[in-house]
Scaffold this motif. Sequence first.
Motif, PDB file in Angstrom:
ATOM      1  N   SER A 137      10.320   6.543   2.873  1.00 40.81           N
ATOM      2  CA  SER A 137      11.682   6.028   3.472  1.00 40.81           C
ATOM      3  C   SER A 137      11.647   4.837   4.534  1.00 40.81           C
ATOM      4  O   SER A 137      11.775   4.674   5.467  1.00 40.81           O
ATOM      5  N   GLY A 138       9.847   5.420   4.893  1.00 41.42           N
ATOM      6  CA  GLY A 138       8.889   4.684   5.641  1.00 41.42           C
ATOM      7  C   GLY A 138       9.265   2.918   5.304  1.00 41.42           C
ATOM      8  O   GLY A 138       9.190   2.451   4.440  1.00 41.42           O
ATOM      9  N   PRO A 139       8.222   2.305   5.933  1.00 41.68           N
ATOM     10  CA  PRO A 139       8.323   0.715   5.919  1.00 41.68           C
ATOM     11  C   PRO A 139       7.397   0.357   4.021  1.00 41.68           C
ATOM     12  O   PRO A 139       7.120   0.604   3.814  1.00 41.68           O
ATOM     13  N   MET A 140       8.183  -0.663   4.119  1.00 38.68           N
ATOM     14  CA  MET A 140       7.577  -1.311   2.018  1.00 38.68           C
ATOM     15  C   MET A 140       7.344  -2.479   2.725  1.00 38.68           C
ATOM     16  O   MET A 140       7.868  -3.582   3.331  1.00 38.68           O
ATOM     17  N   LEU A 141       6.341  -3.336   2.150  1.00 35.92           N
ATOM     18  CA  LEU A 141       5.992  -4.334   2.215  1.00 35.92           C
ATOM     19  C   LEU A 141       6.543  -4.836   0.340  1.00 35.92           C
ATOM     20  O   LEU A 141       6.952  -4.916  -0.521  1.00 35.92           O
ATOM     21  N   ALA A 145       8.015  -4.907  -4.620  1.00 34.41           N
ATOM     22  CA  ALA A 145       7.999  -3.641  -3.696  1.00 34.41           C
ATOM     23  C   ALA A 145       6.188  -3.037  -3.807  1.00 34.41           C
ATOM     24  O   ALA A 145       6.720  -2.251  -4.641  1.00 34.41           O
ATOM     25  N   VAL A 146       6.342  -2.227  -2.367  1.00 34.23           N
ATOM     26  CA  VAL A 146       5.417  -1.718  -1.880  1.00 34.23           C
ATOM     27  C   VAL A 146       5.413  -0.491  -1.395  1.00 34.23           C
ATOM     28  O   VAL A 146       5.716  -0.467  -0.022  1.00 34.23           O
ATOM     29  N   ARG A 147       5.244   0.674  -0.804  1.00 38.37           N
ATOM     30  CA  ARG A 147       5.414   1.745  -0.086  1.00 38.37           C
ATOM     31  C   ARG A 147       3.911   2.668  -0.411  1.00 38.37           C
ATOM     32  O   ARG A 147       3.453   2.774  -1.276  1.00 38.37           O
ATOM     33  N   ASP A 148       3.812   3.910   0.956  1.00 37.78           N
ATOM     34  CA  ASP A 148       2.926   4.604   1.092  1.00 37.78           C
ATOM     35  C   ASP A 148       3.486   6.137   0.022  1.00 37.78           C
ATOM     36  O   ASP A 148       4.866   5.607   0.498  1.00 37.78           O
ATOM     37  N   SER A 149       3.175   6.330   0.071  1.00 40.23           N
ATOM     38  CA  SER A 149       4.197   7.585  -1.305  1.00 40.23           C
ATOM     39  C   SER A 149       4.307   8.588  -0.153  1.00 40.23           C
ATOM     40  O   SER A 149       4.716   9.638  -0.609  1.00 40.23           O
ATOM     41  N   LYS A 150       3.496   9.181   1.237  1.00 40.56           N
ATOM     42  CA  LYS A 150       3.942  10.075   1.814  1.00 40.56           C
ATOM     43  C   LYS A 150       5.000   9.311   2.554  1.00 40.56           C
ATOM     44  O   LYS A 150       5.290  10.729   3.403  1.00 40.56           O
ATOM     45  N   ASN A 151       5.069   8.803   3.438  1.00 42.12           N
ATOM     46  CA  ASN A 151       6.558   8.322   3.552  1.00 42.12           C
ATOM     47  C   ASN A 151       7.130   7.119   2.392  1.00 42.12           C
ATOM     48  O   ASN A 151       7.700   5.650   3.413  1.00 42.12           O
ATOM     49  N   HIS A 188       4.442 -13.603  -8.060  1.00 40.18           N
ATOM     50  CA  HIS A 188       3.615 -14.503  -8.043  1.00 40.18           C
ATOM     51  C   HIS A 188       2.700 -13.530  -6.712  1.00 40.18           C
ATOM     52  O   HIS A 188       1.498 -14.121  -6.648  1.00 40.18           O
ATOM     53  N   GLU A 189       2.993 -13.493  -5.948  1.00 39.00           N
ATOM     54  CA  GLU A 189       1.767 -12.821  -4.981  1.00 39.00           C
ATOM     55  C   GLU A 189       1.740 -11.982  -5.584  1.00 39.00           C
ATOM     56  O   GLU A 189       0.189 -12.184  -5.251  1.00 39.00           O
ATOM     57  N   TRP A 190       2.547 -11.146  -5.885  1.00 36.35           N
ATOM     58  CA  TRP A 190       1.662  -9.999  -6.434  1.00 36.35           C
ATOM     59  C   TRP A 190       0.624 -10.547  -6.815  1.00 36.35           C
ATOM     60  O   TRP A 190      -0.176  -9.312  -7.536  1.00 36.35           O
ATOM     61  N   GLY A 191       1.092 -11.197  -8.206  1.00 33.95           N
ATOM     62  CA  GLY A 191       0.394 -11.396  -9.492  1.00 33.95           C
ATOM     63  C   GLY A 191      -0.828 -11.334  -8.882  1.00 33.95           C
ATOM     64  O   GLY A 191      -2.579 -11.230  -8.976  1.00 33.95           O
TER      65      GLY A 191
END
Length: 69
Positions: free
Chosen positions: A44-48, A36-42, A53-56
Motif C-alpha cells: 500500500s506504499g508508494p509506487m513507481l 507500475a512497480v511497487r515494493d512487495s513488503k509495502n 516505452h520507459e519500462w522496455g
Amino acid sequence: MAQPDLTKAAWRKSRRSGDTGGGCVEVAGNVPGVVAVRDSKNPSGPMLVFTPHEWGRFLDGVARGAFDR
C-alpha cells in the motif's frame, strides 16, 4: 500524467525471486498505458509508474548489464 487507477492492477513478482520474505519488487502491466512497480513488503506504499516505452528501455538496460555493479 494523471495518476492511473491501480486498484485492479494484477501484481506479480519474478519466479526467480523465491521465498525471500517479501523482499521483492512487484510489477503490474495490466493497467492501460502504464507499467507500475511497487515494493512487495509495502503493497500500500508508494509506487513507481512508467510508460511501456520507459519500462522496455529499462528492461533492455538490465539485459545489457547496464546496472551491474
